[in-house]
Scaffold this active site. Structure first.
Site, short mmCIF file in Angstrom:
data_model
loop_
_atom_site.label_atom_id
_atom_site.label_comp_id
_atom_site.label_asym_id
_atom_site.label_seq_id
_atom_site.Cartn_x
_atom_site.Cartn_y
_atom_site.Cartn_z
N GLU B 47 0.83 -1.21 0.00
CA GLU B 47 0.00 0.00 0.00
C GLU B 47 0.87 1.26 0.00
O GLU B 47 0.59 2.23 -0.72
CB GLU B 47 -0.91 0.02 1.25
CG GLU B 47 -1.92 -1.12 1.32
CD GLU B 47 -1.41 -2.36 2.03
OE1 GLU B 47 -0.19 -2.64 1.93
OE2 GLU B 47 -2.22 -3.05 2.67
N ALA B 157 13.25 -42.51 -12.93
CA ALA B 157 14.54 -42.87 -13.53
C ALA B 157 14.42 -44.27 -14.12
O ALA B 157 13.56 -45.05 -13.71
CB ALA B 157 15.66 -42.83 -12.49
N SER B 163 18.06 -40.37 -15.61
CA SER B 163 16.78 -39.65 -15.52
C SER B 163 16.81 -38.37 -16.34
O SER B 163 15.82 -37.64 -16.38
CB SER B 163 16.47 -39.32 -14.06
OG SER B 163 17.47 -38.46 -13.54
N THR B 191 19.31 -37.83 -3.39
CA THR B 191 19.30 -37.06 -4.64
C THR B 191 20.63 -36.36 -4.85
O THR B 191 21.12 -36.26 -5.98
CB THR B 191 18.13 -36.03 -4.60
OG1 THR B 191 16.90 -36.76 -4.51
CG2 THR B 191 18.11 -35.16 -5.84
N GLU B 259 11.78 -31.21 -3.72
CA GLU B 259 12.18 -31.89 -4.97
C GLU B 259 12.86 -33.22 -4.64
O GLU B 259 13.68 -33.72 -5.40
CB GLU B 259 13.11 -30.99 -5.80
CG GLU B 259 12.47 -29.70 -6.27
CD GLU B 259 13.17 -29.11 -7.52
OE1 GLU B 259 13.62 -29.87 -8.38
OE2 GLU B 259 13.25 -27.88 -7.59
N PRO B 262 12.21 -40.56 -3.95
CA PRO B 262 11.13 -41.40 -3.43
C PRO B 262 11.15 -41.60 -1.91
O PRO B 262 10.10 -41.84 -1.32
CB PRO B 262 11.32 -42.73 -4.17
CG PRO B 262 12.67 -42.69 -4.79
CD PRO B 262 13.03 -41.27 -4.98
N THR B 263 12.32 -41.48 -1.28
CA THR B 263 12.40 -41.70 0.16
C THR B 263 11.91 -40.46 0.92
O THR B 263 11.07 -40.55 1.81
CB THR B 263 13.85 -42.04 0.56
OG1 THR B 263 14.30 -43.12 -0.26
CG2 THR B 263 13.93 -42.44 2.02
N ALA B 267 8.53 -39.83 3.22
CA ALA B 267 8.53 -39.35 4.61
C ALA B 267 7.56 -38.18 4.79
O ALA B 267 6.80 -38.12 5.76
CB ALA B 267 9.95 -38.93 5.01
#
Lengths: 327, 327
Positions: B47, B157, B163, B191, B259, B262-263, B267
């Site tokens: 504002e 992958a 991948s 990762t 990002e 899979p683990t 979780a």
């Protein structure tokens, strides 16, 4: 042509190995006066059905038909002759007949002084009601649609093997309606043991629909005693998709739905014998469980079987994705 | 309000823990004379920015703002006072402030004789630029979007671990643009070992964008020597999503992109700490390979984590699916 496509869709599932053609006859003033779809093999073709309804009103009129009218004597006389005799002056067809035996219809009509126009809504027809038949006419193999229902992360069952139901009631109803328009449904012996499917096309109340596809089981194992498919299915003791498709082709099967599990789907993928993938993706995550495909013959990412998405729609809460392998 | 939303979007990624608010000042005749977005924490709110540009033209005018103006003294004086002083006569805001400390703005304005209207494009704002901040204001936890790119059959992958790339260039560019508007990106140590990501937001030429999110690595293992994230990332040695989110909240992080592989995804799913799933689904089939989620805490189908699809769009050849867990 839209009305002719509707006639074509109406007869899908009964005409194989003939194409499910639709025809609308317009009178001289352009009014639709006759509708027809090809009947069961040996029965009259779409043009003849529509001309019969139109009667004398066909004189000087137009025939709108999804496929180029045939000009050969098969089990029925050529449609071109019926059109000429009825006094049709114009023929508009969507798709040119790729079948050398039946082709030449347009030429025969022109020779008889009828004007012929082709290509109207060709894409809609060749990817719609005539898709499987055109594939069969070109390759000699039935067209295979692999249909599966999976979670967003690609699982078709949870860790304990349960899978009823991953997809929504809307999606399952769609599949039943689809089954009624197909010639055969293939599953593997694994699916028979796990799910004991009946592979029938049923309505919302579970009653069988009037048209039923041929149930086919592939695999070496015997079917379990008491399995619903034990006395109804064609059991082909092979793992070779080409043997399966050749056997089905010999039985006049043109349009096949593959509802196999991850092993059978993998075999067809590796053989390049999936012509369309129809995935019902439920918005759910399952994690460890049964995957939609096991061995697809892909060991590294550059070998992935790449597809092109044809269509994405919602089916109730699920995504319905139609895709074709890139050649 | 559409212009105010654009201002809001323009400042996303710099304002946390404050909301990325947008404001447009209209003069007495309804002409837009001032635009503003909230600056970095401690800097002026939307504002004030917009009033500054409008100057004396704000007299008798209207303030259109994505969030109810604040009425408390924080690091900056209350916006309500600035609006009153500038002679604003009408205030239209999209979303009511859920924060008890800052709320009461509308009442304060009305007490000063200003007409206040709320709820305009509320859905667009609360699911758009203010989504993460509203979640944070209500729960005290950063908003977590789990983003992954997988094949149609849910693989991230191939069997050999490759991948790059499953998803299209268009999708990868979208993710880079998204990263620049977020506060933090989380991956797991798995990762880091597998892909050695930099987690930077880069433009099409690979150059870093001006705003960079905080890279966060979760997991017990040390990062490999020479990993790109070794000296840039916050490494949290825990597997508990709530520990991670509390630590990030204490650092002023509101909007998080997960990002993880899979683990880590499993979780966060098990803990119910995924607020939105953003799946880039490439039209490809891979079969055996790495799945998007491993243990999601689902052993039977009735326990599947059910989602509601918010939005489906094409991202180049890929499908981009946004979905939220059903509560």
């Amino acid at each position: 042509m839209v009305l002719a496509i509707a006639e074509s869709e109406r007869v899908r599932g009964i005409t194989s190995p003939n194409p499910p053609v639709g025809c609308v006859i317009l009178d001289e003033s352009g009014k639709a006066v006759g509708f027809g779809g090809t009947q069961q093999a040996g029965g009259p073709h779409a043009e003849v059905m529509a001309l019969k309804e139109a009667g004398v009103k066909a004189q000087g009129g137009t025939a709108v038909v999804t496929l180029e009218p045939c000009s050969h004597y098969g089990r029925t006389p050529p449609c071109t002759e019926a059109l000429v005799e009825a006094g049709i002056k114009h023929v508009i067809h969507a798709v040119t007949d790729p079948n050398p035996r039946a082709a030449g219809g347009a030429k025969r009509l022109e020779d008889a002084g009828i004007s012929v126009e082709s290509g109207l809504l060709e894409h809609e027809v060749s990817n719609g009601p005539l898709r499987a038949w055109l594939h069969f006419a070109k390759t000699g193999r039935p067209h295979v649609t692999w249909k599966y229902a999976a979670s967003l992360d690609g699982r078709i069952a949870a860790q304990d093997g349960t899978s009823q139901w991953i997809s929504s009631e809307t999606s399952r109803k769609e599949v039943h309606d689809m089954r009624a328009k197909l010639d055969a449904i293939i599953v593997g012996t694994g699916t028979v043991k796990k799910d004991d499917p009946a592979l029938t096309a049923r309505d919302a109340d579970g009653m069988p629909l009037p048209r039923q596809p041929l149930p086919v089981v592939v695999g070496m194992s015997d079917l379990p005693d008491g399995a619903k498919l034990q006395h109804t299915a064609l059991h082909l003791r092979t793992h070779d998709p080409d043997v399966v498709l050749a056997e089905l082709a010999s039985r006049g099967v043109v349009d096949v739905l593959l509802e196999g599990g991850p092993t059978v789907a993998g075999a067809f993928l590796r053989a390049g014998r999936i012509d369309r993938v129809l995935a019902y993706i439920a918005p759910a995550l399952i994690g460890n469980g049964l995957a939609a495909v096991l061995d697809a013959g892909v060991s590294t990412i550059t070998d992935a079987v790449r597809l092109t998405v044809e269509d994405v729609t919602m089916s109730g809460p699920d995504l319905r994705i139609s895709a074709v392998p890139q050649i």
